[in-house]
Write an enzyme that holds these catalytic residues in place. Structure first.
Site, PDB file in Angstrom:
ATOM      1  N   ASN A   7      58.732  79.401  12.834  1.00  0.00           N
ATOM      2  CA  ASN A   7      57.902  78.494  13.635  1.00  0.00           C
ATOM      3  C   ASN A   7      56.855  79.329  14.383  1.00  0.00           C
ATOM      4  OD1 ASN A   7      56.979  77.077  16.000  1.00  0.00           O
ATOM      5  ND2 ASN A   7      58.547  75.547  15.618  1.00  0.00           N
ATOM      6  N   ASP A   9      54.378  78.137  16.413  1.00  0.00           N
ATOM      7  CA  ASP A   9      53.740  77.411  17.527  1.00  0.00           C
ATOM      8  C   ASP A   9      53.376  78.331  18.689  1.00  0.00           C
ATOM      9  OD1 ASP A   9      54.224  75.130  16.071  1.00  0.00           O
ATOM     10  OD2 ASP A   9      55.770  74.337  17.406  1.00  0.00           O
ATOM     11  N   HIS A  10      54.274  79.289  18.980  1.00  0.00           N
ATOM     12  CA  HIS A  10      54.038  80.131  20.163  1.00  0.00           C
ATOM     13  C   HIS A  10      52.854  81.073  19.999  1.00  0.00           C
ATOM     14  CE1 HIS A  10      57.314  78.637  22.451  1.00  0.00           C
ATOM     15  NE2 HIS A  10      58.208  78.944  21.538  1.00  0.00           N
ATOM     16  N   ARG A  18      43.768  81.205  26.341  1.00  0.00           N
ATOM     17  CA  ARG A  18      42.396  81.654  26.598  1.00  0.00           C
ATOM     18  C   ARG A  18      41.363  80.793  25.882  1.00  0.00           C
ATOM     19  NH1 ARG A  18      41.590  86.880  28.929  1.00  0.00           N
ATOM     20  NH2 ARG A  18      43.092  86.833  30.623  1.00  0.00           N
ATOM     21  N   HIS A  43      54.434  72.477  14.793  1.00  0.00           N
ATOM     22  CA  HIS A  43      54.560  71.167  15.420  1.00  0.00           C
ATOM     23  C   HIS A  43      53.174  70.756  15.908  1.00  0.00           C
ATOM     24  CE1 HIS A  43      56.857  68.561  18.631  1.00  0.00           C
ATOM     25  NE2 HIS A  43      55.955  67.862  17.946  1.00  0.00           N
ATOM     26  N   ARG A  45      51.455  68.476  17.998  1.00  0.00           N
ATOM     27  CA  ARG A  45      51.815  67.524  19.060  1.00  0.00           C
ATOM     28  C   ARG A  45      50.654  66.602  19.356  1.00  0.00           C
ATOM     29  NH1 ARG A  45      56.592  69.604  22.031  1.00  0.00           N
ATOM     30  NH2 ARG A  45      56.304  67.776  23.337  1.00  0.00           N
ATOM     31  N   ARG A  49      48.762  70.769  22.371  1.00  0.00           N
ATOM     32  CA  ARG A  49      48.855  71.856  23.351  1.00  0.00           C
ATOM     33  C   ARG A  49      48.906  73.237  22.704  1.00  0.00           C
ATOM     34  NH1 ARG A  49      54.927  71.021  25.710  1.00  0.00           N
ATOM     35  NH2 ARG A  49      54.167  68.907  26.035  1.00  0.00           N
ATOM     36  N   HIS A  50      49.381  73.319  21.457  1.00  0.00           N
ATOM     37  CA  HIS A  50      49.348  74.627  20.808  1.00  0.00           C
ATOM     38  C   HIS A  50      48.706  74.541  19.409  1.00  0.00           C
ATOM     39  CE1 HIS A  50      53.178  72.989  19.500  1.00  0.00           C
ATOM     40  NE2 HIS A  50      53.843  73.365  20.586  1.00  0.00           N
ATOM     41  N   GLU A  70      56.339  69.511  11.830  1.00  0.00           N
ATOM     42  CA  GLU A  70      57.103  68.709  12.793  1.00  0.00           C
ATOM     43  C   GLU A  70      56.124  67.762  13.462  1.00  0.00           C
ATOM     44  OE1 GLU A  70      58.796  71.352  15.632  1.00  0.00           O
ATOM     45  OE2 GLU A  70      60.078  72.330  14.182  1.00  0.00           O
ATOM     46  N   THR A 101      60.747  70.411  22.534  1.00  0.00           N
ATOM     47  CA  THR A 101      61.479  69.219  22.110  1.00  0.00           C
ATOM     48  C   THR A 101      62.853  69.216  22.776  1.00  0.00           C
ATOM     49  OG1 THR A 101      60.392  69.567  19.998  1.00  0.00           O
ATOM     50  CG2 THR A 101      62.073  67.858  20.078  1.00  0.00           C
ATOM     51  N   GLU A 151      67.730  67.783  10.327  1.00  0.00           N
ATOM     52  CA  GLU A 151      67.734  69.101  10.976  1.00  0.00           C
ATOM     53  C   GLU A 151      68.603  68.949  12.214  1.00  0.00           C
ATOM     54  OE1 GLU A 151      64.046  71.255  11.687  1.00  0.00           O
ATOM     55  OE2 GLU A 151      64.911  72.142  13.498  1.00  0.00           O
ATOM     56  N   HIS A 191      66.524  75.175  16.928  1.00  0.00           N
ATOM     57  CA  HIS A 191      66.257  75.051  18.364  1.00  0.00           C
ATOM     58  C   HIS A 191      67.159  75.977  19.177  1.00  0.00           C
ATOM     59  CE1 HIS A 191      64.647  73.510  22.060  1.00  0.00           C
ATOM     60  NE2 HIS A 191      63.752  72.887  21.341  1.00  0.00           N
ATOM     61  N   GLY A 192      66.516  76.920  19.836  1.00  0.00           N
ATOM     62  CA  GLY A 192      67.238  77.833  20.722  1.00  0.00           C
ATOM     63  C   GLY A 192      68.028  78.913  20.004  1.00  0.00           C
ATOM     64  N   GLY A 213      61.637  79.767  16.201  1.00  0.00           N
ATOM     65  CA  GLY A 213      60.355  80.206  16.727  1.00  0.00           C
ATOM     66  C   GLY A 213      60.453  81.151  17.899  1.00  0.00           C
ATOM     67  N   HIS A 214      60.927  80.637  19.034  1.00  0.00           N
ATOM     68  CA  HIS A 214      60.808  81.363  20.290  1.00  0.00           C
ATOM     69  C   HIS A 214      61.397  82.763  20.257  1.00  0.00           C
ATOM     70  CE1 HIS A 214      61.518  82.353  24.542  1.00  0.00           C
ATOM     71  NE2 HIS A 214      60.373  81.731  24.707  1.00  0.00           N
TER      72      HIS A 214
END
Ligand code: PXP
Length: 239
Positions: A7, A9-10, A18, A43, A45, A49-50, A70, A101, A151, A191-192, A213-214
């Protein structure tokens, strides 16, 4: 072997901080694929936002593995998906104020809207997955919608602090995987998940793809994206 869906997204989150052009999630996706990711997840959204529409369009033509979009089950997103045609759409609930999410879809309550959305996506040749909590009633309802995959939301497991709580959440995931497979759905999870907690989930077996992702992007900031992806792919070999 279970597949890693990276993922990105980050990467887009840092770029949007920026409002410029770097870092580019398209470049990150290419590096991720070269390091062993077998899918790229983004994702789009409602609030953008990203990930931006431009990212989705370019990734559609550059991703060589599998593009997993997503999105919320809205008219706007269905129209975009049917135009861009990712290989897979994962339907997720979306709230404006959330940081990420926060929970799985309530398939039981929203079954008609979700079923209609799945039909439109599948008629367009897109494989569909539903992001759901490891809850047996939600999984039975998911089967009724005609989805190809679920998922499993691993957030409760990832957030569990005490050992017995973790074991309890792990058992919920295991039961959910077995039920979903028994009724004929494929199973992904995410997730997580991180380099520590992935091991016990991977050892359960039965999960085809992990969307992460994260933790990978966080590690990438310290050791580089290539190494961070390779480290996670290595852990999935034990699945
Ligand atoms: N799967 C879904 C459906 C998600 O919404 C997210 C977060 O965007 C992930 C997986 C990845 O979660 P994380 O960033 O915590 O690895």
């Amino acid at each position: 072997m279970a597949k890693l869906g990276l993922n990105v997204d980050h990467i887009a989150t840092v770029r949007q901080a920026r409002g410029g052009v770097e870092p580019d999630p398209v470049t990150a996706a290419a590096i991720g694929e070269m390091a062993g990711a077998e899918g790229i997840t983004i994702h789009l959204r409602e609030d953008r936002r990203h990930i931006q529409d431009r990212d989705l369009e370019i990734l559609r033509s550059t991703v060589k593995s599998k593009l997993n979009l997503e999105m919320a089950a809205t008219q706007e997103m269905v129209r975009i998906a049917l135009t861009v045609k990712p290989e897979q759409v994962t339907l997720v609930p979306e709230k404006r104020q959330e940081l990420t999410t926060e929970g799985g879809l309530d398939v039981i309550v929203n079954i008609k809207q979700i079923t209609d959305t799945i039909k439109r996506l599948k008629d367009g040749g897109i494989v569909v997955s539903l992001f759901v909590d490891p809850n047996q009633e939600q999984i039975k309802a998911s089967k009724k919608t005609g989805t190809d995959y679920i998922e499993i939301h691993t957030g409760a497991y990832a957030g569990a602090v005490m050992w017995d709580e973790q074991q309890h959440e792990l058992e919920n995931i295991d039961t959910a995987v077995k039920l979903a497979r028994k009724v004929g759905m494929g199973v992904n999870a995410g997730h997580g998940l991180n380099y520590v907690n992935i091991k016990a989930v991977a050892a359960l077996g039965g999960i085809e793809e992990y969307n992460i992702g994260h933790s990978i992007i966080a590690r990438a900031m310290l050791v580089g994206l290539d190494r961070a992806v390779r480290d996670m792919v290595e852990l999935l070999k034990y699945a």
